[in-house]
Design an enzyme around this catalytic site. Sequence first.
Site, PDB file in Angstrom:
ATOM      1  N   ASP A   1      -4.695  -0.625   6.821  1.00  0.00           N
ATOM      2  CA  ASP A   1      -4.823  -2.018   6.406  1.00  0.00           C
ATOM      3  C   ASP A   1      -4.483  -2.923   7.588  1.00  0.00           C
ATOM      4  O   ASP A   1      -4.161  -4.097   7.412  1.00  0.00           O
ATOM      5  CB  ASP A   1      -3.881  -2.299   5.223  1.00  0.00           C
ATOM      6  CG  ASP A   1      -4.248  -3.579   4.484  1.00  0.00           C
ATOM      7  OD1 ASP A   1      -5.438  -3.915   4.434  1.00  0.00           O
ATOM      8  OD2 ASP A   1      -3.334  -4.241   3.968  1.00  0.00           O
TER       9      ASP A   1
ATOM     10  N   TRP B   1       0.843  -1.199   0.000  1.00  0.00           N
ATOM     11  CA  TRP B   1       0.000   0.000   0.000  1.00  0.00           C
ATOM     12  C   TRP B   1       0.880   1.252   0.000  1.00  0.00           C
ATOM     13  O   TRP B   1       0.533   2.262  -0.617  1.00  0.00           O
ATOM     14  CB  TRP B   1      -0.931  -0.007   1.213  1.00  0.00           C
ATOM     15  CG  TRP B   1      -2.202  -0.775   0.981  1.00  0.00           C
ATOM     16  CD1 TRP B   1      -2.354  -1.888   0.214  1.00  0.00           C
ATOM     17  CD2 TRP B   1      -3.500  -0.478   1.507  1.00  0.00           C
ATOM     18  NE1 TRP B   1      -3.657  -2.313   0.241  1.00  0.00           N
ATOM     19  CE2 TRP B   1      -4.385  -1.470   1.031  1.00  0.00           C
ATOM     20  CE3 TRP B   1      -3.986   0.508   2.353  1.00  0.00           C
ATOM     21  CZ2 TRP B   1      -5.736  -1.482   1.355  1.00  0.00           C
ATOM     22  CZ3 TRP B   1      -5.345   0.492   2.693  1.00  0.00           C
ATOM     23  CH2 TRP B   1      -6.210  -0.486   2.188  1.00  0.00           C
TER      24      TRP B   1
ATOM     25  N   LYS C   1      -9.720  -1.100   7.030  1.00  0.00           N
ATOM     26  CA  LYS C   1     -10.062  -2.492   6.744  1.00  0.00           C
ATOM     27  C   LYS C   1     -10.837  -3.108   7.907  1.00  0.00           C
ATOM     28  O   LYS C   1     -10.528  -2.869   9.074  1.00  0.00           O
ATOM     29  CB  LYS C   1      -8.798  -3.323   6.499  1.00  0.00           C
ATOM     30  CG  LYS C   1      -9.107  -4.806   6.251  1.00  0.00           C
ATOM     31  CD  LYS C   1      -7.989  -5.530   5.571  1.00  0.00           C
ATOM     32  CE  LYS C   1      -6.891  -5.926   6.516  1.00  0.00           C
ATOM     33  NZ  LYS C   1      -5.869  -6.748   5.834  1.00  0.00           N
TER      34      LYS C   1
END
Length: 246
Positions: free
Chosen positions: A157, A90, A197
């Site tokens: 994330d 990412w 997430k």
Amino acid sequence: MNRLYKDISRTRNVHTCCTLLKETPRNLKGKKHDSQLWLMRQLRDPYVEKAKQENYRCRSAFKLLQINEKHNILSPGVTVVDCGAAPGSWTQVAVNTTNAHGKENSPIGKVYAVDKLPFYPVEGATVLGNMDFTNAKTQETLLKLLHGNKVDVVLSDMAPNASGMKQLDHDNIIALAYAAMKFALRISKAQGALVIKLWDGGKSSELEQDLLRFYDSVKVIRPDATRDESTEQFFLARGFKGIKTQ
């Protein structure tokens, strides 16, 4: 559309290969059943192969690329904090899309990446490995690096190690989501965005309502790169309203 976004769009076209899908791993002997299944899944996953072709560290890069393609949250010149960044896929996407590496003739962004695991540096990003994002000292370090500047996008994330107990795993990832949200409230610019997430569960709707207290909109997103068997989803909160009026 500028050249940067044309290049990004080209990477979205993932093609499966018949030969790849029929291939069988040759190194299964002596491995546990779960490990064998993981290797088989990796071999048959077109995003794993595409990540290798595009020099991304992990297939998860395509989740963020797909989110950005649809929602345009990352662009040259913006500042990003990437929480739970290891192994750095990412972060790679954030650097490329914000021009944090300064390789494009466009505004130069800034990317800060943090994870409790060590991971290799990413050119153009400030990487904080071996640092737990949920630790107050880590967040203070990030604040010092920002020098009082606000952030356009916070990415999370982060996920706990799965225990196999659905409710416990959901509770643990919700706790990480709230940690990301609370930090985002401290550092985000007006109209800033937050991507978190989650694993689906009963507390997701409560988190969504809490996000709506501080953001104009919240969307539930499931990128195509998310595996079919996964309960993973992402909340995209946009239009940060600030906290003084709450």
